[in-house]
Design a protein around this motif. Structure first.
Motif, PDB file in Angstrom:
ATOM      1  N   UNK A   1       0.837  -1.208   0.000  1.00  0.00           N
ATOM      2  CA  UNK A   1       0.000   0.000   0.000  1.00  0.00           C
ATOM      3  C   UNK A   1       0.865   1.248   0.000  1.00  0.00           C
ATOM      4  N   UNK A   2       1.993   1.192   0.722  1.00  0.00           N
ATOM      5  CA  UNK A   2       2.919   2.332   0.738  1.00  0.00           C
ATOM      6  C   UNK A   2       3.532   2.524  -0.641  1.00  0.00           C
ATOM      7  N   UNK A   3       3.848   1.430  -1.353  1.00  0.00           N
ATOM      8  CA  UNK A   3       4.351   1.547  -2.722  1.00  0.00           C
ATOM      9  C   UNK A   3       3.310   2.232  -3.606  1.00  0.00           C
ATOM     10  N   UNK A   4       2.053   1.847  -3.447  1.00  0.00           N
ATOM     11  CA  UNK A   4       0.977   2.474  -4.231  1.00  0.00           C
ATOM     12  C   UNK A   4       0.905   3.967  -3.958  1.00  0.00           C
ATOM     13  N   UNK A   5       1.030   4.316  -2.685  1.00  0.00           N
ATOM     14  CA  UNK A   5       0.973   5.733  -2.296  1.00  0.00           C
ATOM     15  C   UNK A   5       2.110   6.515  -2.951  1.00  0.00           C
ATOM     16  N   UNK A   6       3.320   5.968  -2.890  1.00  0.00           N
ATOM     17  CA  UNK A   6       4.488   6.648  -3.458  1.00  0.00           C
ATOM     18  C   UNK A   6       4.348   6.789  -4.969  1.00  0.00           C
TER      19      UNK A   6
ATOM     20  N   UNK B   1      -0.580  -5.359  -4.186  1.00  0.00           N
ATOM     21  CA  UNK B   1      -1.690  -4.462  -4.468  1.00  0.00           C
ATOM     22  C   UNK B   1      -1.778  -4.249  -5.977  1.00  0.00           C
ATOM     23  N   UNK B   2      -2.948  -3.866  -6.425  1.00  0.00           N
ATOM     24  CA  UNK B   2      -3.115  -3.488  -7.823  1.00  0.00           C
ATOM     25  C   UNK B   2      -3.987  -2.242  -7.874  1.00  0.00           C
ATOM     26  N   UNK B   3      -3.534  -1.257  -8.647  1.00  0.00           N
ATOM     27  CA  UNK B   3      -4.269  -0.001  -8.760  1.00  0.00           C
ATOM     28  C   UNK B   3      -4.030   0.632 -10.119  1.00  0.00           C
ATOM     29  N   UNK B   4      -4.386   1.889 -10.243  1.00  0.00           N
ATOM     30  CA  UNK B   4      -4.291   2.561 -11.540  1.00  0.00           C
ATOM     31  C   UNK B   4      -3.547   3.878 -11.428  1.00  0.00           C
ATOM     32  N   UNK B   5      -2.753   4.166 -12.449  1.00  0.00           N
ATOM     33  CA  UNK B   5      -2.136   5.478 -12.566  1.00  0.00           C
ATOM     34  C   UNK B   5      -3.215   6.503 -12.928  1.00  0.00           C
ATOM     35  N   UNK B   6      -3.095   7.733 -12.455  1.00  0.00           N
ATOM     36  CA  UNK B   6      -4.081   8.757 -12.831  1.00  0.00           C
ATOM     37  C   UNK B   6      -4.141   8.964 -14.342  1.00  0.00           C
TER      38      UNK B   6
ATOM     39  N   UNK C   1       6.894   5.241 -18.197  1.00  0.00           N
ATOM     40  CA  UNK C   1       6.586   4.581 -16.931  1.00  0.00           C
ATOM     41  C   UNK C   1       7.861   4.118 -16.234  1.00  0.00           C
ATOM     42  N   UNK C   2       8.774   3.512 -16.954  1.00  0.00           N
ATOM     43  CA  UNK C   2      10.008   3.012 -16.343  1.00  0.00           C
ATOM     44  C   UNK C   2      10.869   4.148 -15.806  1.00  0.00           C
ATOM     45  N   UNK C   3      10.931   5.257 -16.520  1.00  0.00           N
ATOM     46  CA  UNK C   3      11.678   6.418 -16.036  1.00  0.00           C
ATOM     47  C   UNK C   3      11.004   7.020 -14.798  1.00  0.00           C
ATOM     48  N   UNK C   4       9.680   7.065 -14.817  1.00  0.00           N
ATOM     49  CA  UNK C   4       8.914   7.534 -13.654  1.00  0.00           C
ATOM     50  C   UNK C   4       9.159   6.614 -12.463  1.00  0.00           C
ATOM     51  N   UNK C   5       9.174   5.322 -12.718  1.00  0.00           N
ATOM     52  CA  UNK C   5       9.414   4.321 -11.683  1.00  0.00           C
ATOM     53  C   UNK C   5      10.804   4.501 -11.083  1.00  0.00           C
ATOM     54  N   UNK C   6      11.793   4.679 -11.940  1.00  0.00           N
ATOM     55  CA  UNK C   6      13.176   4.845 -11.491  1.00  0.00           C
ATOM     56  C   UNK C   6      13.331   6.066 -10.594  1.00  0.00           C
ATOM     57  N   UNK C   7      12.686   7.161 -10.984  1.00  0.00           N
ATOM     58  CA  UNK C   7      12.780   8.401 -10.213  1.00  0.00           C
ATOM     59  C   UNK C   7      12.000   8.310  -8.905  1.00  0.00           C
ATOM     60  N   UNK C   8      10.775   7.843  -8.984  1.00  0.00           N
ATOM     61  CA  UNK C   8       9.893   7.830  -7.817  1.00  0.00           C
ATOM     62  C   UNK C   8      10.350   6.847  -6.754  1.00  0.00           C
TER      63      UNK C   8
ATOM     64  N   UNK D   1       7.138  -6.500 -16.883  1.00  0.00           N
ATOM     65  CA  UNK D   1       7.694  -6.822 -15.569  1.00  0.00           C
ATOM     66  C   UNK D   1       8.825  -5.854 -15.251  1.00  0.00           C
ATOM     67  N   UNK D   2       8.807  -5.293 -14.054  1.00  0.00           N
ATOM     68  CA  UNK D   2       9.833  -4.329 -13.653  1.00  0.00           C
ATOM     69  C   UNK D   2      10.399  -4.710 -12.288  1.00  0.00           C
TER      70      UNK D   2
END
Length: 364
Positions: A111-116, A242-247, A255-262, A322-323
């Motif tokens: 859930x914390x990963x989803x929040x971040x 968890x499974x959710x949706x990006x805004x 997405x991968x660059x966003x993932x790397x930064x976030x 897969x990331x």
């Protein structure tokens, strides 16, 4: 405040019975009755973590990973685990671990990963089995309402968004007490028939003790007949991932660059691009290759976790991205989650976020 006060509160977030069978959670070093001078929250407990606790006058370490995982046959300092335990004992520092109890919490690691990551409408990816129990008991008709109310007050009969749930069948109970009995209804040594209600309620396993206490306290019979079974029902609010949706949907590179930064990682290992927008995202903190098929079945466009092996990337089968962001990186914000949770409750001693990175993996 004693350690037990802190851990009792922590176990509202991550009850120990949520943990997987292979795990080792709870108070690993120390005594529950020790007065708390300060709490240090960390992902792992190493020797430098003990030093940090000493420097900050903390005698309780809340660690995500357990320093003692398998059995310890000797304590002579020949491994880092033994040295940590010896140093903690020598300095009167207790160590408590949450690990998969927090992994399986609705408001835990994933859930914390989803929040971040800013995911919305997220829910459990793999609901946990074996958590839902069913109690069946038999009580005189005239006492049924009172007993049901007591069981409900002890948190029995909760199903999703509903509470006070039970199933009831009226029938005839029979018994004969021996010469040492003291029957509430009927006479010892004589067969007795009584109009009774069979009451069945389900409950979370963490509430078993309080429910049995309520049953014994509020049942009129000298000997209470009951049975408890584990159901095949899954708990939708307890489980891994968890499974959710990006805004807003992103292309795969975005997405991968966003993932790397976030997620503050120096490396993202990923499967082949599948030329689709990434909107629905599954996450799981730590080693998550076991859930690849679950993420695919749930319709995720991408699955973010760690510790994928070479052949496991083939399981993407051009259906999902897969990331692998790294084990430490996927769980790093767990410390913040625990500090925020504990700080809301306790103000009479310091709750400190460890400043030490315990990541054993480096990139060049």
């Amino acid at each position: 405040m004693i350690i037990k006060d802190v851990t009792n509160y922590l176990e509202k977030l991550a009850p120990l019975n949520y943990a997987e069978d292979f795990d080792n959670v709870g108070l690993l070093v120390g005594n529950y009755n020790t007065t708390v001078t300060g709490v240090l929250v960390t992902l792992d407990t190493l020797e430098e973590t003990i030093d940090e606790a000493i420097a900050n006058k903390c005698n309780l370490i809340i660690s995500f990973h357990p320093i003692i995982f398998g059995g310890l046959k000797k304590l002579n300092g020949n491994s880092y685990v033994e040295r940590v335990v010896l140093k903690a004992i020598k300095n009167d520092i207790a160590i408590y671990a949450t690990h998969t109890a927090l992994d399986n919490s609705k408001n835990g690691v994933s859930a914390k990963m989803c929040e971040v990551l800013g995911l919305e409408n997220y829910k459990i990816l793999i609901p946990k089995k074996g958590i839902i129990k069913k109690l069946t008991t038999y009580v005189p008709l005239t006492n049924a309402d009172e007993l049901r109310a007591a069981l409900f007050s002890a948190n029995a009969g909760n199903i999703g968004n509903y509470d006070n749930c039970s199933f009831n069948t009226d029938g005839i109970g029979t018994y004969k007490g021996n010469e040492d009995s003291n029957p509430t209804l009927g006479e010892k040594g004589k067969n007795h028939s009584e109009k009774e209600t069979q009451i069945s309620v389900i409950f979370e396993s963490k509430n078993k003790a309080s429910i049995l206490k309520a049953l014994q306290k509020n049942h009129p019979y000298e000997e209470v007949a009951y049975e408890i079974v584990t159901t095949e029902n899954v708990h939708q609010n307890i489980g891994m991932g968890m499974i959710g949706e990006l805004p807003t949907a992103m292309n795969e590179i975005e997405f991968l660059l966003y993932l790397k930064k976030t997620m503050k990682t120096d490396c993202v290992r990923h499967s082949n691009f599948i030329n689709k927008k990434i909107k629905k995202v599954a996450v799981l903190g730590g080693s998550g290759s076991f859930a690849i098929s679950n993420a695919k079945r749930a319709g995720a466009d991408a699955y973010v976790s760690a510790d994928f092996k070479y052949h496991e990337f083939f399981k993407a089968e051009n259906k999902i991205l897969l990331a692998d962001i790294g084990h430490y990186e996927s769980e790093q914000f767990t410390k913040n989650l625990l500090v925020d949770y504990l700080t809301k409750k306790f103000s009479n001693f310091a709750v400190i976020l460890s400043e030490k990175s315990t990541n054993p993996i480096y990139y060049i």
